[in-house]
Design an enzyme around this catalytic site. Structure first.
Site, short mmCIF file in Angstrom:
data_model
loop_
_atom_site.label_atom_id
_atom_site.label_comp_id
_atom_site.label_asym_id
_atom_site.label_seq_id
_atom_site.Cartn_x
_atom_site.Cartn_y
_atom_site.Cartn_z
N ASP A 216 -2.64 2.19 2.00
CA ASP A 216 -2.51 3.31 0.47
C ASP A 216 -1.74 4.34 0.38
O ASP A 216 -0.44 4.12 1.01
CB ASP A 216 -4.06 4.44 0.52
CG ASP A 216 -4.79 4.55 -0.96
OD1 ASP A 216 -4.21 5.46 -1.40
OD2 ASP A 216 -5.37 3.67 -1.06
N ASP A 245 4.90 -1.01 22.10
CA ASP A 245 4.74 -1.87 22.48
C ASP A 245 5.80 -3.10 21.94
O ASP A 245 4.72 -4.41 21.04
CB ASP A 245 3.26 -1.73 21.43
CG ASP A 245 3.71 -1.84 20.36
OD1 ASP A 245 4.67 -1.31 19.91
OD2 ASP A 245 2.78 -1.14 19.36
N HIS A 272 -5.23 10.15 -2.67
CA HIS A 272 -6.09 8.97 -2.81
C HIS A 272 -6.19 8.01 -1.47
O HIS A 272 -7.11 8.01 -1.04
CB HIS A 272 -4.85 7.62 -3.35
CG HIS A 272 -5.15 6.76 -4.23
ND1 HIS A 272 -5.89 5.46 -3.63
CD2 HIS A 272 -6.12 6.11 -5.21
CE1 HIS A 272 -6.57 4.49 -4.17
NE2 HIS A 272 -6.57 5.52 -5.75
N SER A 419 -10.95 1.68 -7.38
CA SER A 419 -10.45 1.78 -5.82
C SER A 419 -11.29 2.67 -4.97
O SER A 419 -11.74 2.58 -4.07
CB SER A 419 -9.54 3.46 -5.95
OG SER A 419 -8.06 2.65 -6.30
#
Length: 465
Positions: A216, A245, A272, A419
């Site tokens: 998002d 990593d 959002h 959403s």
């Protein structure tokens, strides 16, 4: 008198033969690994097309490190340099048998009109035999209101919020959604089936994990409602500018920003993503701290691209994240995006995607792809939310009208749309996986349809103890 018997020549002959065969395989492998992926004529044709349209920059979407495919293109001067661009470009899938998958993003040094990119992509795929498919790096849209309505924490607001939680009826997707009559079903169309992302179904090392990746606009990771639930990459050391990593991403402690391929700043410029995480946090059963990862695919201008989503999906799947919440999409069918969803599922991940807000039966992607859980929205009375898309490609629905949840700067606000519906479902997928980590997608959809989503609502300040 001893009779002389010559030694058998069979044994040294077998050794020589074995060495020759093994050596041949090694030479063949090395040649295949480092040989140019394009013929001499294709190199010249591609240079000509790149010069015509200004494509000079290259990025491998499936590997943050330089792949053999990209290295070959750079070595042949097909691409002049590696990097990014603000201009929208095309995604090209090359046929390179030495690698399991490759998608190269080519971006122009000059701006090309959006409506011209698809035709340019077709010209590349029709001209270069080694290209399996090429497509425009299209724009993606968020599926909710553009800006949240701020929640005022007064007595009247509290009473209104309580009223939203009183609905008790349960509706299945058949009750809520109109059936669309689609004569030319999208899933029947024949396509090239190269599938650049190849993998076999593998649930090893992920049983008991339910990490949710929220693809998002970022998040306010300091929000008191969910701060303790943000994913921590324990194999990465913060702020040391090193890929500890060895996954190709530096300092990806809580996730990464795929709009810039940098991971140190995941701030939510539009609110959002923070709104999604609040809903997920309220309903998922967290077995340990740090189960929600932030994969930023929208910038502060609410802009996103297909290439950002593909990189984020690949990252989530490779990092054993079981659920991917996607509250965005497009009406344009993309082979690259479809391959990415299938790759994620093959790695044991479930994608939950919002169906879109066009009040239309037209399929939206990635929601309409087979290996994705597609979520529509209903309103506070249990009917289909007026703007929610619908059709037999939508699997189920969840609340989507004026949902109260978290927004940046430690506040709360209302947003509406499919959403908001998707994270309710993502939370329940996480809960189901805890009890049945090897469940398949069809069984998962059936389990989700048993859940009474009408009883759910988003988090408010009064939930915080």
């Amino acid at each position: 008198m001893k009779t002389y018997k010559p030694k058998s020549k069979m044994f040294p002959t077998m050794i020589v033969l074995t060495i020759s065969i093994v050596g041949g395989f090694i030479i063949s492998y090395v040649n295949n690994l480092y040989s140019p992926i394009l013929s001499t004529s294709s190199v010249e044709k591609m240079k000509e097309l790149n010069g015509k349209y200004g494509f000079k920059l290259g990025e491998d979407l499936l590997s943050p490190k330089k792949s053999n495919t990209l290295a070959s293109l750079l070595r042949n001067d097909v691409l002049e340099m590696e990097g990014g661009s603000k201009n929208r470009g095309i995604i090209v899938n090359f046929n390179n048998q030495s690698e399991s998958g490759q998608l190269i993003l080519m971006t122009p040094t000059k701006q090309i009109p959006e409506d011209k990119l698809a035709d340019i992509a077709s010209e590349y795929s029709n001209t270069i035999p080694e290209i399996n498919f090429a497509e425009a790096d299209i724009k993606l849209d968020v599926y909710s209101d553009s800006m949240p309505e701020i929640f005022e924490t007064n007595l009247m607001s509290k009473l209104l919020q309580s009223a939203f939680q009183n609905a008790s009826r349960y509706y299945t997707s058949e009750d809520l959604l109109e059936k669309a009559s689609i004569s030319d079903k999208w899933w029947i169309k024949k396509r090239k089936t190269n599938h650049s992302l190849r993998a076999t179904l593998n649930f090893s090392n992920i049983a008991g994990r339910s990490t949710i990746a929220v693809l998002d606009s970022g998040a306010d990771i300091t929000h008191p409602y969910f701060a303790k639930l943000i994913w921590n990459n324990v194999d990465e050391k913060a702020d040391n500018k090193t890929d500890d990593d060895h996954n190709g991403y530096i300092d990806d402690i809580h996730g990464c920003d795929f709009t810039r391929t940098k991971c140190e700043n995941l701030d939510d410029g539009i609110g959002h993503g923070t709104h999604m995480i609040g809903i997920i946090s309220k309903y998922t059963t967290i077995t340990s701290p740090g189960e929600i990862a932030i994969l930023k695919v929208f910038d502060k201008k609410s802009e996103s691209r297909l290439s950002y989503a593909i990189k984020a999906i690949k990252y989530a799947a490779d990092n054993n994240m079981r659920i991917l919440n996607i509250s965005f999409g497009t009406t344009v069918e993309s082979q690259a995006l479809k391959d990415a969803t299938e790759y994620a599922y093959s790695k044991g991940s479930f994608i939950v995607a919002a169906a879109g807000n066009n009040a239309s039966p037209k399929p939206h992607y990635p929601a309409a792809y087979e290996k994705v859980i597609s979520v529509g929205a209903f309103n506070n009375e249990g009917a289909r939310l007026s703007e929610s898309n619908y059709g037999d490609w939508v699997d189920l629905s969840a609340p989507g009208e004026r949902i109260l949840s978290t927004i940046p700067n430690k506040r709360y606000g209302y947003l509406s749309g499919t959403s908001q519906a998707a994270p309710f479902v993502s939370a329940e997928v996480s809960n189901i996986l805890l009890s049945d980590p090897n469940i398949g997608i069809e069984a998962m959809k059936e389990e989700l349809k048993k859940i009474d989503f009408m009883k759910m609502s988003g988090p408010s300040p009064y939930d915080v103890q």
